[in-house]
Design a protein around this motif. Sequence first.
Motif, PDB file in Angstrom:
ATOM      1  N   ALA A  30      19.540  41.130  11.275  1.00 50.33           N
ATOM      2  CA  ALA A  30      19.113  40.385  10.290  1.00 50.33           C
ATOM      3  C   ALA A  30      19.358  40.702   8.949  1.00 50.33           C
ATOM      4  N   GLU A  31      19.371  39.956   7.894  1.00 51.23           N
ATOM      5  CA  GLU A  31      19.896  40.131   6.689  1.00 51.23           C
ATOM      6  C   GLU A  31      18.947  39.654   5.704  1.00 51.23           C
ATOM      7  N   LYS A  32      17.641  39.007   6.138  1.00 49.41           N
ATOM      8  CA  LYS A  32      16.674  38.422   5.433  1.00 49.41           C
ATOM      9  C   LYS A  32      15.432  38.510   6.280  1.00 49.41           C
ATOM     10  N   VAL A  33      14.293  38.722   5.543  1.00 54.30           N
ATOM     11  CA  VAL A  33      13.053  38.650   6.147  1.00 54.30           C
ATOM     12  C   VAL A  33      12.354  37.664   5.515  1.00 54.30           C
ATOM     13  N   VAL A  34      11.588  36.688   6.490  1.00 51.61           N
ATOM     14  CA  VAL A  34      10.771  35.692   5.856  1.00 51.61           C
ATOM     15  C   VAL A  34       9.336  36.330   6.161  1.00 51.61           C
ATOM     16  N   LEU A  35       8.605  36.845   4.928  1.00 51.38           N
ATOM     17  CA  LEU A  35       7.397  37.162   4.902  1.00 51.38           C
ATOM     18  C   LEU A  35       6.258  36.029   4.826  1.00 51.38           C
ATOM     19  N   LYS A  36       5.231  36.089   5.625  1.00 49.27           N
ATOM     20  CA  LYS A  36       4.194  35.075   5.343  1.00 49.27           C
ATOM     21  C   LYS A  36       2.968  35.788   5.281  1.00 49.27           C
ATOM     22  N   TYR A  37       2.214  35.584   4.361  1.00 43.02           N
ATOM     23  CA  TYR A  37       0.858  36.133   4.066  1.00 43.02           C
ATOM     24  C   TYR A  37      -0.110  35.153   3.790  1.00 43.02           C
ATOM     25  N   SER A  38      -0.975  34.781   4.487  1.00 35.71           N
ATOM     26  CA  SER A  38      -1.654  33.541   4.380  1.00 35.71           C
ATOM     27  C   SER A  38      -0.979  32.300   3.867  1.00 35.71           C
ATOM     28  N   LEU A  44      13.291  37.571   1.691  1.00 33.53           N
ATOM     29  CA  LEU A  44      13.498  38.992   1.081  1.00 33.53           C
ATOM     30  C   LEU A  44      14.545  39.242   1.544  1.00 33.53           C
ATOM     31  N   PRO A  45      15.783  40.045   1.071  1.00 33.81           N
ATOM     32  CA  PRO A  45      16.947  40.465   1.688  1.00 33.81           C
ATOM     33  C   PRO A  45      16.373  41.947   2.310  1.00 33.81           C
ATOM     34  N   VAL A  46      16.690  42.137   3.386  1.00 31.82           N
ATOM     35  CA  VAL A  46      16.536  43.565   4.384  1.00 31.82           C
ATOM     36  C   VAL A  46      16.629  44.821   3.441  1.00 31.82           C
ATOM     37  N   SER A  47      17.644  44.552   2.725  1.00 36.41           N
ATOM     38  CA  SER A  47      18.011  45.652   1.733  1.00 36.41           C
ATOM     39  C   SER A  47      16.895  46.146   0.700  1.00 36.41           C
ATOM     40  N   GLU A  48      16.171  45.291   0.316  1.00 39.10           N
ATOM     41  CA  GLU A  48      15.261  45.418  -0.621  1.00 39.10           C
ATOM     42  C   GLU A  48      13.932  46.229   0.133  1.00 39.10           C
ATOM     43  N   LEU A  49      13.962  45.922   1.261  1.00 40.43           N
ATOM     44  CA  LEU A  49      13.026  46.586   2.101  1.00 40.43           C
ATOM     45  C   LEU A  49      13.304  48.172   2.256  1.00 40.43           C
ATOM     46  N   GLU A  50      14.469  48.278   2.324  1.00 44.61           N
ATOM     47  CA  GLU A  50      15.214  49.606   2.746  1.00 44.61           C
ATOM     48  C   GLU A  50      14.986  50.487   1.744  1.00 44.61           C
ATOM     49  N   ILE A  51      15.144  49.849   0.431  1.00 46.97           N
ATOM     50  CA  ILE A  51      15.188  50.461  -0.734  1.00 46.97           C
ATOM     51  C   ILE A  51      13.706  51.130  -1.216  1.00 46.97           C
TER      52      ILE A  51
END
Length: 191
Positions: A30-38, A44-51
């Motif tokens: 996966a290169e992107k994560v689609v986050l859903k909250y309410s 978001l790019p996975v790389s941003e989560l890693e950082i």
Amino acid sequence: MGRSFFLGRWTLFLAAGVGIVVYSNAAAAAEKVVLKYSAIRMTLPVSELEIFAETGKMSPGLEMLLGKAKKDPEAVRRSLTRPVKVSQSFLDRTLNSKVGEIILDEVGQVIRTPSGNANREALREALVLSATNDNEITLLEAMKNYPTPEVNVEGDRLVEAYGKLVALSEQLGGVSERLQDILNKIRLPRL
């Protein structure tokens, strides 16, 4: 909708996505994560989560998302990186059983493919790959190892998914220890 709305949404999605297991084949990961909250949904790019997981530094979008969701960034960071110990081989066998399918279906309600199809298979692959090198799983690893270019994560239920992984690890550990005890007690004749 303002920039701060999208940034907050992005941050929440980032936090939720970190809990997904890492896929070892970079081409299929996966290169992107689609986050859903309410009502908030952010890609978001996975790389941003890693950082964020490694340094604690948040992108503007992640900062906005976590702020809008009223989530403590350090708590989210810990959830993304806290390891769950589990034997890769035992995990593989268990996830390929009826009990494993039930667990995959439950966790798959939180972490799933964009289309909603083949969730069980994709999650199984991500979890097993995450445990391959070190017999541990983190949510971030699961996300990185997800075998689709994009993974969807229900941020509201991310902690629940982590709890299910911990419960699975504890159950597998207990079963593994009991089986080892039984095997140690069995005395087979020498050949």
